[in-house]
Design an enzyme around this catalytic site. Structure first.
Site, short mmCIF file in Angstrom:
data_model
loop_
_atom_site.label_atom_id
_atom_site.label_comp_id
_atom_site.label_asym_id
_atom_site.label_seq_id
_atom_site.Cartn_x
_atom_site.Cartn_y
_atom_site.Cartn_z
N ASN A 75 -8.60 1.63 10.00
CA ASN A 75 -7.67 1.40 11.26
C ASN A 75 -8.20 2.09 12.31
O ASN A 75 -8.82 1.49 13.35
CB ASN A 75 -6.28 1.93 10.92
CG ASN A 75 -5.26 1.43 12.17
OD1 ASN A 75 -4.06 1.13 11.97
ND2 ASN A 75 -5.77 1.01 13.29
N LYS A 123 0.97 -1.04 0.01
CA LYS A 123 0.11 -0.03 -0.15
C LYS A 123 0.88 1.19 -0.02
O LYS A 123 1.66 1.48 1.05
CB LYS A 123 -1.10 0.07 1.27
CG LYS A 123 -1.82 1.18 1.53
CD LYS A 123 -2.99 0.92 2.43
CE LYS A 123 -2.77 1.55 3.60
NZ LYS A 123 -3.07 2.90 3.68
#
Lengths: 259, 83
Positions: free
Chosen positions: A209, A100
């Site tokens: 997250n 990522k």
């Protein structure tokens, strides 16, 4: 939702909820939240090994790379050079070719430096990595990244950790029409309805997250996010009714008493 | 000899290879990646790559993190693990 798998660069993903591993109280809580979320993709950062305290526990003791797809990220990188170094080190660690890619442009907003991201993506794609770039919700940037070989793009919903939710659904829709690769909403969602909304728009997955790790009860929120994704995806597949300004009765008119 | 390891000066025994250094530091080498003077050292070269006085090494591993953690790499490292 059998046969509704997300496939990127030939890799099959069972879950459309992808989660980060930062900001949890400890590794045990991280592990529990990940299990409850039902995800099979976890993103991790690449950091210097603690030389002084070598016996410190390792995240991978808790997150089994055989069970989960590990998605290393280049979080914390502010230049293309740092991001390339970090991504190459992650690949060399030998677990995955996925990365990522994040090149941050500004400390206050943590918005991506799109220009540097494109520059780094070009290098990493040539090096054979599977580059999933974190990018502004900008259809033109998304197209440029796909053109140079990114097999998916990860536009932000709102600033990282802000919990503001999907700020610009119209741009996300235009991105989905502009590029024919999976769109993974990355960053900024706050709660399960935000995730459901992203999925209802037709986005292919959501990565988050803070929305879980920062919740009062992270484990319960992990479960809420699981259902948010499932509900939103099912609604998208089912096809929602069009919006209308006035009412349409759902009960028949015939047989009313007094008529 | 003196090397810079993860940004800090450090004295280590002379004539070490990369694998020798990792063993010396008691680091599980399966889960790390190593950079020597900003070039990645492939795992199969750990035993044949010698470290010289003045070299700079980075030894990294996977840590918790989602999107950006707010620390730049230069100031991150150990601090990040506690986040």
């Amino acid at each position: 939702m059998i046969d509704d798998k997300l496939v990127i660069a030939g890799i099959e993903f069972n879950s459309r909820l992808w989660v980060g591993t930062g900001k949890y109280k400890d590794f045990a809580e991280t592990k529990k939240a990940i299990e409850v979320s039902g995800t099979d993709v976890v993103t991790v950062s690449v950091r210097r090994v603690n030389i002084i305290d070598k016996n410190k526990e390792n995240l991978l003791d808790y997150i089994d790379p055989k069970k989960y797809k590990i998605l290393p990220n280049t979080a914390g990188c502010y230049t293309a050079k740092d991001a390339i170094r970090t991504a190459m080190l992650a690949a060399e660690a030998g677990i995955t070719k996925l990365v990522k890619l994040e090149v941050i442009g500004d400390e206050k907003t943590l918005f991506p430096d799109n220009e540097a991201t494109l520059e780094a993506a070009k290098v990493l794609v040539k090096e054979g990595l599977i580059v999933l770039p974190y990018v502004s919700d900008d259809p033109i940037m998304a197209r440029k990244l796909v053109d140079i070989g990114c097999p998916a793009v990860m536009p932000l919903a709102a600033p990282i950790g802000s919990g503001l939710g999907i700020r610009n659904p119209y741009n996300l829709r235009i991105i989905m029409e502009t590029v024919k690769v999976p769109i993974i909403v990355d960053a900024g969602v706050g709660t399960a309805s935000d995730v459901a909304f992203a999925m209802e728009l037709g986005c292919d997955a959501v990565l988050l997250n803070t929305a879980i790790a920062g919740a009062k009860d992270p484990i319960a929120m992990a479960e809420a996010m699981k259902y948010g994704v499932l509900g939103g995806r099912l609604a998208f597949k089912a096809g929602r009714i069009p919006r209308k300004l006035y009412a349409t009765a759902s009960s028949p008119i015939e047989g009313l008493i007094g008529s | 000899m003196n090397i810079t390891l993860n940004g800090e000066k450090r004295e280590v025994p002379d004539s070490l290879t990369v694998i020798g250094l990792l063993l010396h530091l008691n680091i599980q080498h399966q889960r790390v990646a190593v950079e020597l003077n900003e070039s990645i050292v492939k795992k199969d070269s750990y035993a044949s790559t010698a470290i010289k006085d003045g070299d700079a090494l980075e030894v990294v591993s996977f840590m918790g993190g989602g999107s950006d953690c707010g620390f730049r790499i230069a100031e991150c490292g150990i601090k990040h693990a506690a986040v």
